[in-house]
Write a protein that holds these residues in place. Structure first.
Motif, PDB file in Angstrom:
ATOM      1  N   VAL A 117       0.853  -1.182   0.000  1.00  0.00           N
ATOM      2  CA  VAL A 117       0.000   0.000   0.000  1.00  0.00           C
ATOM      3  C   VAL A 117       0.902   1.250   0.000  1.00  0.00           C
ATOM      4  CG1 VAL A 117      -1.758   1.287   1.249  1.00  0.00           C
ATOM      5  CG2 VAL A 117      -1.765  -1.216   1.243  1.00  0.00           C
ATOM      6  N   LEU A 119       1.829   4.507   1.155  1.00  0.00           N
ATOM      7  CA  LEU A 119       1.454   5.211   2.384  1.00  0.00           C
ATOM      8  C   LEU A 119       1.909   6.666   2.374  1.00  0.00           C
ATOM      9  CD1 LEU A 119       2.390   2.488   5.015  1.00  0.00           C
ATOM     10  CD2 LEU A 119       0.126   3.016   4.065  1.00  0.00           C
ATOM     11  N   SER A 120       2.476   7.082   1.239  1.00  0.00           N
ATOM     12  CA  SER A 120       3.059   8.426   1.238  1.00  0.00           C
ATOM     13  C   SER A 120       2.013   9.498   1.507  1.00  0.00           C
ATOM     14  CB  SER A 120       3.743   8.703  -0.102  1.00  0.00           C
ATOM     15  OG  SER A 120       2.806   8.518  -1.156  1.00  0.00           O
ATOM     16  N   LEU A 122      -0.899   9.071   2.963  1.00  0.00           N
ATOM     17  CA  LEU A 122      -1.397   8.972   4.327  1.00  0.00           C
ATOM     18  C   LEU A 122      -0.382   9.536   5.333  1.00  0.00           C
ATOM     19  CD1 LEU A 122      -3.186   5.509   4.666  1.00  0.00           C
ATOM     20  CD2 LEU A 122      -4.159   7.788   4.966  1.00  0.00           C
ATOM     21  N   MET A 123       0.895   9.219   5.054  1.00  0.00           N
ATOM     22  CA  MET A 123       1.894   9.706   5.991  1.00  0.00           C
ATOM     23  C   MET A 123       2.044  11.217   5.906  1.00  0.00           C
ATOM     24  SD  MET A 123       4.851   6.805   6.018  1.00  0.00           S
ATOM     25  CE  MET A 123       5.274   7.036   4.327  1.00  0.00           C
ATOM     26  N   SER A 126      -0.620  12.703   7.923  1.00  0.00           N
ATOM     27  CA  SER A 126      -0.486  12.517   9.364  1.00  0.00           C
ATOM     28  C   SER A 126       0.307  13.678   9.956  1.00  0.00           C
ATOM     29  CB  SER A 126       0.267  11.209   9.658  1.00  0.00           C
ATOM     30  OG  SER A 126      -0.479  10.137   9.177  1.00  0.00           O
ATOM     31  N   THR A 127      -0.206  14.179  10.989  1.00  0.00           N
ATOM     32  CA  THR A 127       0.427  15.319  11.648  1.00  0.00           C
ATOM     33  C   THR A 127       0.725  14.958  13.098  1.00  0.00           C
ATOM     34  OG1 THR A 127      -1.723  16.198  12.247  1.00  0.00           O
ATOM     35  CG2 THR A 127      -0.741  16.991  10.194  1.00  0.00           C
ATOM     36  N   ARG A 189      -6.285  -2.533   5.111  1.00  0.00           N
ATOM     37  CA  ARG A 189      -6.769  -1.500   4.198  1.00  0.00           C
ATOM     38  C   ARG A 189      -7.934  -0.716   4.804  1.00  0.00           C
ATOM     39  NH1 ARG A 189      -5.481  -2.791  -1.608  1.00  0.00           N
ATOM     40  NH2 ARG A 189      -3.801  -4.312  -1.477  1.00  0.00           N
ATOM     41  N   ARG A 191      -8.368  -0.182   7.958  1.00  0.00           N
ATOM     42  CA  ARG A 191      -7.856   0.715   8.984  1.00  0.00           C
ATOM     43  C   ARG A 191      -7.189   1.931   8.320  1.00  0.00           C
ATOM     44  NH1 ARG A 191      -8.646  -1.390  13.739  1.00  0.00           N
ATOM     45  NH2 ARG A 191      -8.383  -3.596  14.187  1.00  0.00           N
ATOM     46  N   LEU A 192      -6.516   1.685   7.206  1.00  0.00           N
ATOM     47  CA  LEU A 192      -5.911   2.806   6.500  1.00  0.00           C
ATOM     48  C   LEU A 192      -6.980   3.765   5.967  1.00  0.00           C
ATOM     49  CD1 LEU A 192      -2.982   1.203   4.441  1.00  0.00           C
ATOM     50  CD2 LEU A 192      -2.809   2.708   6.431  1.00  0.00           C
ATOM     51  N   LEU A 194      -9.990   4.086   7.070  1.00  0.00           N
ATOM     52  CA  LEU A 194     -10.609   4.758   8.201  1.00  0.00           C
ATOM     53  C   LEU A 194      -9.723   5.894   8.699  1.00  0.00           C
ATOM     54  CD1 LEU A 194     -12.980   4.719  10.217  1.00  0.00           C
ATOM     55  CD2 LEU A 194     -11.621   3.172  11.631  1.00  0.00           C
ATOM     56  N   ARG A 195      -8.425   5.606   8.744  1.00  0.00           N
ATOM     57  CA  ARG A 195      -7.502   6.628   9.197  1.00  0.00           C
ATOM     58  C   ARG A 195      -7.499   7.822   8.246  1.00  0.00           C
ATOM     59  NH1 ARG A 195      -6.340   8.467  13.553  1.00  0.00           N
ATOM     60  NH2 ARG A 195      -6.796  10.388  12.445  1.00  0.00           N
ATOM     61  N   LEU A 198     -10.555   9.832   8.816  1.00  0.00           N
ATOM     62  CA  LEU A 198     -10.465  10.542  10.090  1.00  0.00           C
ATOM     63  C   LEU A 198      -9.450  11.696   9.988  1.00  0.00           C
ATOM     64  CD1 LEU A 198     -10.525   7.551  12.607  1.00  0.00           C
ATOM     65  CD2 LEU A 198     -12.290   9.294  12.287  1.00  0.00           C
ATOM     66  N   SER A 199      -8.357  11.454   9.278  1.00  0.00           N
ATOM     67  CA  SER A 199      -7.346  12.508   9.147  1.00  0.00           C
ATOM     68  C   SER A 199      -7.903  13.683   8.366  1.00  0.00           C
ATOM     69  CB  SER A 199      -6.094  11.958   8.451  1.00  0.00           C
ATOM     70  OG  SER A 199      -5.508  10.925   9.209  1.00  0.00           O
TER      71      SER A 199
END
Lengths: 216, 462
Positions: A117, A119-120, A122-123, A126-127, A189, A191-192, A194-195, A198-199
């Motif tokens: 996956v 993740l760039s 998503l990362m 992310s804060t 996937r 959880r990602l 969902l994250r 949420l983010s």
């Protein structure tokens, strides 16, 4: 805050199942009484609507009563019961999806991706978490529930079975009739996704707060 | 910076299921890129949030509905125990029904057997015989070899089933519907025997006296002398009475209360013989009685074939027995018997086999009634006319009785020891000749000097 539903021990559940197989419908009532709240909770988080959740719960229990004769006892009764619940819920969601517009702009599926996956993004989203966010508030719960509502039903089913019903991978695989590897993949996937939702919500809320601060 | 990670490894880290080695690998990745660390930490927090979602209040009606559905199911669907109990109950019911049916069948069978036995024991005073061989055979004169109907009150004795019975000149015919106390003896004989008798010749010792023990109604046994071959060692003339009881005991009135079902064949073979002193009155009464039964075709002894009924007063003077050929519907037979019995009252009404033929000595009018198609019995009997007229004249003068003694006068020089004298009223109608049972005051007597053959029973001596 959390009130875990009453859970039957494995031995007690097996005993009740034997009684049901011997024709004791009273044991069936005890089994349903032990699981009906969990079923309703699962349906509510799955469907996001109390009335739909109640309908599906009622339908699931009715089918369980009707077809309990087919239950062979090879698996746990809860597994067999939630298989009915998940199938009914997914069918209900698919029917409802046709009728309503998507509430979320970019729902994450992730099912068509490969084993890895990216993740760039998503990362990047992310804060550094706000210390206040580390305390679970009712607002976070509401946001989680709303986010769940927009998640793909296949990913959501796995997440709910894993987190709400606390099933292991094998049980989830039995309920969804999927390989364990597929279950793990869908769970990650999910959880990602969902994250991500949420983010996005958190960022939107943060930006909205910044605007309010800068406005004066 | 874009990197690719193993999702299985990251999932296990989020789920907290990594071993120390894999955890160390992930921690190295997190240390290299702290954004990954934050992402995994957010995912862990999301997981915890999900696991700690508050349980929503469950509608109470959900479980009520479920229990209601369960109760309905329990009411509609029997449990395995109940199912087994129901199956056992059904099996029990089937067993009981089978047992009851078997018992009922046994009872019915026993009832039928007992009824049959009682019916046979208390049968009617009626003997039915098929027309059979005598009907189609040549006419036979009564006598030693001629057909003869005798009747006794003894219990019927079934004729032996062996073929010897058929060859026996005397056959005991006891129909299943006959009264056990009634035995009808039909003396069989070839036409030659009758012809010899008609010619007045000494009959050959074809007929002897045979004694048979027949149980009477009272259970006693009576010896009934029957015509059989006479043995050469008979000591002297003997008289054997064939009729041991008066004919009144054979009154058909006893049958009124019994339902007799006759087949059309039996009806066709039925002849009713009425003993009466006034044949004209009897004939009229019988016709009147039968008039109530429109379908009954009553043909009297002097009735022509076209159904016209008449009685010759001259003949009636001498007729003590009248034979009627009847065509009675089966379902009306009992009514007819009832009517006739009411008419005749004390008179005898007897149903018997259709006669082979009848012969009437009294009228002497053989030319008028003798069938042309039959053998020349007219010529045969004409030779007896002088004797018969003489006998009749004597009988009228004496006015004592109507019996006629027929004696074979034209026989060759005969041996007195073999002489047979028959006192029997014989009637003639227009087609058949039969030896009719004599009335009580006309007991059939046979005088013979021959002793029965060695193998024959000892004759009954009166």
């Amino acid at each position: 805050m959390t009130a875990q539903p009453m859970r039957l021990s494995i031995e007690r559940e097996r005993q009740l199942v034997r009684q049901v197989q011997q024709g004791d419908r009273g044991a069936m009532g005890e089994l349903l009484g032990a699981y009906h709240k969990r079923v309703y909770h699962h349906c509510l988080r799955m469907l996001g609507h109390p009335e739909d959740a109640a309908d599906i719960t009622q339908e699931a229990m009715a089918r369980a009563i009707e077809h309990v004769g087919r239950f062979t006892g090879k698996s746990r009764f809860s597994t067999w019961l939630f298989r009915i619940v998940v199938n009914l819920s997914i069918s209900h969601l698919r029917k409802r999806k046709v009728r309503r517009a998507t509430s979320l702009d970019n729902p994450i599926s992730g099912l068509d991706d490969g084993g890895a996956v990216p993740l760039s993004q998503l990362m990047a989203d992310s804060t550094e978490p706000n210390p206040a966010d580390r305390v679970q508030t009712s607002e976070q719960v509401d946001r989680m529930i709303r986010t769940l509502d927009g998640l793909d039903e296949n990913l959501k089913s796995v997440i709910l079975l894993r987190d709400l019903q606390e099933m292991d991978y094998r049980e989830i695989a039995e309920v969804l009739d999927l390989p364990v590897g597929t279950v793990k993949s869908r769970l990650f996937r999910g959880r990602l996704a969902l994250r991500r939702q949420l983010s996005r919500g958190e960022n939107d809320q943060r930006h909205h707060g910044d605007d309010e601060v800068a406005a004066p | 910076m874009t990197d690719t990670y193993d999702e299985q490894l990251l999932l296990d880290f989020v789920e907290g299921e990594l071993g120390p080695e894999d955890r160390a690998r992930v921690e190295k990745l997190i240390a290299r890129d702290e954004r990954l660390g934050r992402l995994l930490e957010d995912m862990r927090r999301d997981r915890d949030t999900l696991r700690q979602l508050p349980e929503p209040p469950t509608p109470t009606w959900l479980m009520d509905e479920a229990l209601g559905s369960l109760e309905r199911t329990m009411l509609l669907e029997p449990s395995p125990d109940e199912t087994e109990a129901r199956v056992n109950h059904k099996r029990g019911v089937l067993r009981r029904l089978s047992f009851t049916a078997a018992v009922a069948a046994m009872l019915l069978l026993c009832t039928f057997v007992v009824f049959q036995s009682l019916t046979n024991l208390a049968g009617p005073d009626v003997a039915f015989h098929s027309e059979g061989e005598h009907e189609d055979s040549e006419p036979i004169l009564p006598g030693k070899g001629g057909p003869m109907i005798a009747k006794s009150n003894a219990r019927a004795e079934q004729a032996p089933a062996n073929p010897d019975v058929q060859s026996d000149p005397i056959a005991v015919h006891a129909d299943r519907q006959s009264d056990p106390g009634t035995t009808v003896l039909i003396a069989k004989g070839g036409p030659a025997a009758g012809r010899q008798e008609a010619l007045g010749q000494q009959a050959e010792p074809e007929i002897a006296v045979q004694q048979r023990a027949i149980t009477s109604r009272a259970g006693t046994q009576q010896d009934v002398a029957q015509v059989a071959k006479a043995g050469p060692s008979a000591p002297g003339p003997q008289v054997h009475q064939l009729i041991v009881e008066t004919p009144e005991q054979f009154d058909l009135a006893s049958l009124v209360n019994e339902e007799i079902q006759l087949s059309p064949e039996e009806i066709a073979a039925l002849e009713v013989v009425v003993n009466t002193n006034d044949v004209t009155l009897t004939n009229d009464q019988l016709i009147s009685a039968s008039a109530h039964l429109p379908q009954t075709n009553l043909i009297g002894p002097l009735t022509t074939r076209n159904g016209q009924k008449r009685v010759d007063p001259v003949d009636a003077q001498y007729m003590a027995q009248v034979s009627y050929k009847l065509e009675i519907p089966t379902d009306q037979f009992n009514n007819w018997v009832r009517n006739v019995s009411q008419v005749e009252r004390q008179k005898q009404v007897r149903a018997g086999q259709r006669v082979v033929f009848q012969r009437r000595y009294e009228t002497m009018d053989l030319a008028r009634t003798w069938p042309r198609s039959k053998p020349d019995y007219n010529a045969i009997l004409t030779e007896q006319l002088p004797l018969l007229r003489k006998t009749k004249a004597t009988a009228v003068e004496q006015s004592s009785h109507t019996a006629v003694q027929a004696q074979n006068t034209k026989a060759a020089p005969r041996d007195d020891k073999k002489q047979v004298v028959i006192n029997i009223p014989v009637y003639v109608n227009n087609d058949r000749v039969q030896a009719v049972q004599p009335t009580a005051n006309r007991a059939l007597e046979i005088e013979q000097t021959d002793a029965p053959p060695g193998d024959a029973p000892v004759p009954q001596t009166e």
